[in-house]
Design a protein around this motif. Structure first.
Motif, short mmCIF file in Angstrom:
data_model
loop_
_atom_site.label_atom_id
_atom_site.label_comp_id
_atom_site.label_asym_id
_atom_site.label_seq_id
_atom_site.Cartn_x
_atom_site.Cartn_y
_atom_site.Cartn_z
N PHE A 25 0.84 -1.20 0.00
CA PHE A 25 0.00 0.00 0.00
C PHE A 25 0.88 1.25 0.00
CE2 PHE A 25 -2.47 3.20 2.47
CZ PHE A 25 -3.49 3.40 1.54
N GLY A 26 1.98 1.23 0.75
CA GLY A 26 2.92 2.35 0.77
C GLY A 26 3.53 2.60 -0.60
N ILE A 27 3.93 1.53 -1.28
CA ILE A 27 4.49 1.66 -2.63
C ILE A 27 3.46 2.27 -3.57
CG2 ILE A 27 5.17 0.33 -4.66
CD1 ILE A 27 7.47 0.52 -2.85
N LEU A 28 2.22 1.82 -3.45
CA LEU A 28 1.16 2.36 -4.30
C LEU A 28 0.99 3.86 -4.09
CD1 LEU A 28 -1.23 1.89 -6.26
CD2 LEU A 28 -2.65 1.45 -4.25
N LEU A 29 0.98 4.28 -2.83
CA LEU A 29 0.85 5.72 -2.53
C LEU A 29 2.00 6.51 -3.13
CD1 LEU A 29 -0.27 5.70 1.22
CD2 LEU A 29 -1.67 6.27 -0.77
N LEU A 30 3.22 5.99 -3.00
CA LEU A 30 4.39 6.70 -3.53
C LEU A 30 4.31 6.84 -5.04
CD1 LEU A 30 7.25 5.16 -1.35
CD2 LEU A 30 6.30 7.46 -1.18
N PHE A 31 3.90 5.79 -5.72
CA PHE A 31 3.79 5.86 -7.18
C PHE A 31 2.69 6.82 -7.61
CE2 PHE A 31 6.56 2.19 -7.47
CZ PHE A 31 7.15 2.35 -8.71
N VAL A 32 1.55 6.73 -6.95
CA VAL A 32 0.39 7.52 -7.36
C VAL A 32 0.60 9.02 -7.13
CG1 VAL A 32 -2.03 8.00 -6.81
CG2 VAL A 32 -1.27 5.65 -7.14
N ARG A 37 3.81 14.35 -8.80
CA ARG A 37 4.38 15.53 -8.14
C ARG A 37 5.73 15.88 -8.74
NH1 ARG A 37 6.11 16.77 -1.87
NH2 ARG A 37 7.94 17.99 -2.44
N PHE A 38 6.59 14.89 -8.94
CA PHE A 38 7.91 15.11 -9.52
C PHE A 38 7.79 15.82 -10.88
CE2 PHE A 38 11.89 14.13 -11.58
CZ PHE A 38 12.82 14.07 -10.56
N LEU A 39 6.90 15.32 -11.71
CA LEU A 39 6.73 15.88 -13.05
C LEU A 39 6.12 17.28 -13.00
CD1 LEU A 39 5.44 12.68 -14.90
CD2 LEU A 39 7.75 13.65 -14.95
N SER A 52 0.01 24.27 -9.43
CA SER A 52 -0.29 22.84 -9.30
C SER A 52 0.34 22.24 -8.05
CB SER A 52 0.19 22.08 -10.53
OG SER A 52 1.59 22.24 -10.71
N ILE A 53 1.42 22.86 -7.53
CA ILE A 53 2.09 22.30 -6.35
C ILE A 53 1.18 22.37 -5.13
CG2 ILE A 53 4.19 22.36 -4.96
CD1 ILE A 53 4.49 21.78 -8.03
N GLY A 54 0.41 23.45 -5.04
CA GLY A 54 -0.54 23.57 -3.94
C GLY A 54 -1.57 22.46 -3.95
N LEU A 55 -2.02 22.07 -5.14
CA LEU A 55 -2.99 20.99 -5.26
C LEU A 55 -2.39 19.67 -4.79
CD1 LEU A 55 -5.71 19.89 -6.21
CD2 LEU A 55 -4.73 19.66 -8.51
N ILE A 56 -1.13 19.42 -5.15
CA ILE A 56 -0.45 18.20 -4.71
C ILE A 56 -0.36 18.16 -3.19
CG2 ILE A 56 1.81 17.05 -4.64
CD1 ILE A 56 0.36 16.37 -7.13
N MET A 57 -0.03 19.30 -2.57
CA MET A 57 0.07 19.34 -1.11
C MET A 57 -1.28 19.08 -0.45
SD MET A 57 3.17 19.59 -0.46
CE MET A 57 4.67 19.96 -1.39
N LEU A 58 -2.33 19.62 -1.06
CA LEU A 58 -3.68 19.39 -0.53
C LEU A 58 -4.05 17.92 -0.59
CD1 LEU A 58 -6.36 20.49 0.54
CD2 LEU A 58 -7.06 20.90 -1.83
N ILE A 59 -3.75 17.28 -1.72
CA ILE A 59 -4.05 15.85 -1.86
C ILE A 59 -3.22 15.04 -0.86
CG2 ILE A 59 -3.92 13.87 -3.42
CD1 ILE A 59 -4.43 15.84 -5.73
N ARG A 159 5.79 11.16 6.65
CA ARG A 159 6.01 10.70 8.02
C ARG A 159 4.76 10.10 8.62
NH1 ARG A 159 10.07 12.12 5.64
NH2 ARG A 159 9.33 14.26 5.58
N GLY A 160 3.63 10.26 7.93
CA GLY A 160 2.37 9.74 8.43
C GLY A 160 2.00 8.42 7.78
N ILE A 161 1.20 8.50 6.71
CA ILE A 161 0.60 7.29 6.14
C ILE A 161 1.64 6.41 5.44
CG2 ILE A 161 -0.08 8.45 3.98
CD1 ILE A 161 -2.68 6.77 4.09
N VAL A 162 2.62 7.02 4.74
CA VAL A 162 3.64 6.20 4.06
C VAL A 162 4.53 5.51 5.08
CG1 VAL A 162 5.69 6.29 2.59
CG2 VAL A 162 3.63 7.52 1.92
N HIS A 163 5.03 6.27 6.05
CA HIS A 163 5.90 5.66 7.07
C HIS A 163 5.20 4.49 7.75
CE1 HIS A 163 8.50 5.15 10.54
NE2 HIS A 163 7.38 5.11 11.25
N SER A 164 3.97 4.71 8.19
CA SER A 164 3.28 3.68 8.97
C SER A 164 2.98 2.44 8.16
CB SER A 164 1.99 4.25 9.56
OG SER A 164 2.28 5.26 10.50
#
Length: 253
Positions: A25-32, A37-39, A52-59, A159-164
């Motif tokens: 699930f963590g890998i999926l979040l990182l990819f999605v 975000r990188f692009l 668009s960066i603000g939208l990424i932070m909100l998501i 540090r939240g959902i990905v870490h856990s």
């Protein structure tokens, strides 16, 4: 009535039928989230349009509320701190780290665009001829927004959902290494792969130093999450770092 198992599930029922709260699930979040975000950051650096960066932070900030139950949100650190005194230290530690990174950049690369703060400072669009009063106003606005939006978005996510999710499978230490590495590599889009004179360049050594620095500061953010007993410790340490970086760009460069 919900049974005990559903009450202790990290993922909401709609997601729990599709995923397990683990490293996959963590890998999926990182990819999605991290790849788009990188692009988008690269596109923003070339177009000078950072909306668009603000939208990424909100998501990113919304992920724990989209995917996790109340139990899951508490588990990732969305809870009251157990040590409020640590929060002040977290803010100060973030400021100190950012100032050390400023001195490293200026000592190695002076005011060239191989200096991470010089390159990032381009996005602030500070007018060359600006009086101190107007400069202070712009600094205050940028400092305030940088202390709120990216720390909340990135800390709730990394540090939240990905870490856990990784810690659930491999333990807290490994989870911290993974979320810090993901955070650091994602920030190559902010510096390392740079858009200068209408062309893309990769700066290997400055990029390596920047990535290592982002990895180390990520570990610092996680430490203050642990010390404070809440993700708020990580958010405030991140806020302090962004404040120090913004101050360095406005008043030290």
């Amino acid at each position: 009535m919900p049974n005990q198992q559903s009450l202790q599930s990290e993922l909401k029922p709609v997601w729990n039928r599709l995923f397990a709260f683990n490293w996959k699930f963590g890998i999926l979040l990182l990819f999605v989230l991290c790849i788009p975000r990188f692009l988008l950051v690269l596109q923003a650096n070339s177009s000078a349009n950072y909306g668009s960066i603000g939208l990424i932070m909100l998501i990113s900030a919304s992920c724990p509320f989209i995917f996790l139950t109340r139990y899951g949100r508490r588990k990732i650190g969305l809870t009251k701190p157990t040590r409020y005194s640590v929060l002040v230290l977290a803010l100060l530690a973030g400021i100190i780290f950012s100032l050390l990174l400023y001195y490293l950049g200026i000592s190695l690369y002076n005011h060239t665009e191989s200096n991470w703060y010089v390159y990032i400072g381009k996005s602030y669009k500070i007018p060359a001829s600006i009086n101190e009063s107007d400069k202070a106003v712009i600094f205050s606005i940028i400092a305030l927004t940088s202390m709120v939006f990216s720390p909340i978005g990135e800390e709730f996510f990394f540090r939240g959902i990905v870490h856990s999710s990784f810690a659930q499978s491999f333990g807290t230490k490994a989870g911290s290494l993974v979320d810090s590495l993901a955070f650091a590599l994602t920030h190559i889009a902010h510096f390392g792969l740079v858009f200068v004179n209408h062309q893309w360049l990769f700066l290997p050594i400055p990029a390596l130093l920047w990535v290592v620095s982002m990895f180390l500061v990520s570990m610092l953010f996680f430490r203050f999450k642990t010390y404070s007993g809440s993700i708020l410790g990580a958010v405030l340490c991140h806020s302090g770092f962004n404040l120090g970086m913004t101050y360095s760009i406005f008043y030290l460069l």
